[in-house]
Motif scaffolding. Structure first.
Motif, short mmCIF file in Angstrom:
data_model
loop_
_atom_site.label_atom_id
_atom_site.label_comp_id
_atom_site.label_asym_id
_atom_site.label_seq_id
_atom_site.Cartn_x
_atom_site.Cartn_y
_atom_site.Cartn_z
N LEU A 28 0.83 -1.21 0.00
CA LEU A 28 0.00 0.00 0.00
C LEU A 28 0.86 1.26 0.00
O LEU A 28 0.53 2.25 -0.65
N SER A 29 1.99 1.21 0.71
CA SER A 29 2.90 2.37 0.70
C SER A 29 3.60 2.52 -0.64
O SER A 29 3.74 3.62 -1.16
N VAL A 30 4.04 1.40 -1.22
CA VAL A 30 4.68 1.43 -2.54
C VAL A 30 3.73 2.02 -3.58
O VAL A 30 4.14 2.80 -4.44
N LEU A 31 2.45 1.66 -3.47
CA LEU A 31 1.45 2.16 -4.42
C LEU A 31 1.02 3.60 -4.10
O LEU A 31 0.19 4.17 -4.82
N GLY A 32 1.56 4.17 -3.04
CA GLY A 32 1.25 5.56 -2.68
C GLY A 32 -0.10 5.73 -2.02
O GLY A 32 -0.66 6.83 -2.00
N GLY A 63 -11.15 5.02 6.97
CA GLY A 63 -9.94 4.20 6.85
C GLY A 63 -8.76 4.81 7.60
O GLY A 63 -8.04 4.11 8.31
N ALA A 64 -8.59 6.12 7.46
CA ALA A 64 -7.48 6.80 8.15
C ALA A 64 -7.64 6.76 9.66
O ALA A 64 -6.68 6.56 10.40
N ALA A 65 -8.88 6.91 10.15
CA ALA A 65 -9.13 6.85 11.60
C ALA A 65 -8.84 5.46 12.15
O ALA A 65 -8.21 5.32 13.21
N VAL A 66 -9.26 4.44 11.44
CA VAL A 66 -9.02 3.06 11.90
C VAL A 66 -7.52 2.76 11.84
O VAL A 66 -6.96 2.12 12.74
N MET A 67 -6.83 3.24 10.81
CA MET A 67 -5.39 3.02 10.72
C MET A 67 -4.67 3.74 11.87
O MET A 67 -3.71 3.21 12.44
N TRP A 108 0.70 6.13 4.07
CA TRP A 108 1.90 6.85 4.46
C TRP A 108 2.99 5.87 4.88
O TRP A 108 2.76 4.93 5.65
N TRP A 109 4.22 6.12 4.43
CA TRP A 109 5.34 5.23 4.77
C TRP A 109 5.60 5.19 6.27
O TRP A 109 6.00 4.16 6.79
N TRP A 110 5.41 6.30 6.97
CA TRP A 110 5.72 6.30 8.40
C TRP A 110 4.85 5.29 9.15
O TRP A 110 5.29 4.67 10.11
#
Length: 194
Positions: A94-98, A163-167, A101-103
């Motif tokens: 998912l990070s490679v595909l952009g 999605g961002a909140a759950v992540m 976030w990598w962090w």
């Protein structure tokens, strides 16, 4: 009255077979996700389906191991490794595909690698099984990854925010449970030396 010892649980049992199946599904998941290349097409949905099946084997093998008394040291070690392979590959891709976030990927993977190494470092004192917090961490990480695997842009801003909140919750739980495992390892070592 003497009691005979209970028979040893064979390593080759349905729960451990399902764990191995989960490991074998990881390359297919990776392949489908790479073939899709963030387009949200057929291969993306095949990747999602493979991820869901793999995650279901995690629940099923745990349920079977507990209900049928099939818990083995192999399962205690292989099960979390299978989870880490699946979740780690999903985060990296998912990070490679952009799309992530990598962090986030780095924080989660460093914690996962650190705890895996810690488990091996203390294995001579005993096996550290997955804790309730560790299981919650896996569930929340899995849900977060599932949400990020969905074509969120097509679903709208609300889907991305969920999605961002759950992540975010997954990252917090990952760090808290990592600290808990360190405490468990220290106690396990101290008990074995006492």
């Amino acid at each position: 009255m003497s009691t005979s010892p209970s028979p040893a649980v064979p390593v080759l049992n349905i729960a451990n077979v399902l764990t191995v199946v989960r490991i074998l599904l990881v390359p297919f998941f990776v392949w489908f996700l790479l073939l899709d290349d963030a387009r949200g097409g057929l291969f993306r949905w095949l990747a999602i389906l493979t991820f869901v099946v793999a995650i279901y084997t995690d629940k099923l093998d745990g349920d079977l191991a507990r209900s049928r008394g099939l818990i083995t040291d192999f399962g205690k070690i292989a099960d979390p490794i299978a989870d880490k392979l699946l979740i780690g590959s999903a985060l990296v891709l998912l990070s490679v595909l952009g799309e992530l976030w990598w962090w986030v990927t780095v924080v989660i993977l460093v914690r996962e690698l650190g705890i895996t190494l810690l488990r091996f470092a203390v294995i001579r004192y005993g096996v550290m099984p997955a804790s309730r917090g560790g299981k919650l961490k896996t569930v929340v990480q899995t849900l977060a990854i599932f949400l990020f695997l969905l074509p969120l842009e097509a679903l709208g801003t609300w889907a991305w925010l969920v999605g961002a909140a759950v992540m975010g919750a997954a990252v917090v739980i990952t760090l808290v449970t990592g600290a808990d495992y360190v405490v468990q390892a220290i106690r396990l070592r101290a008990r074995s030396r006492a």
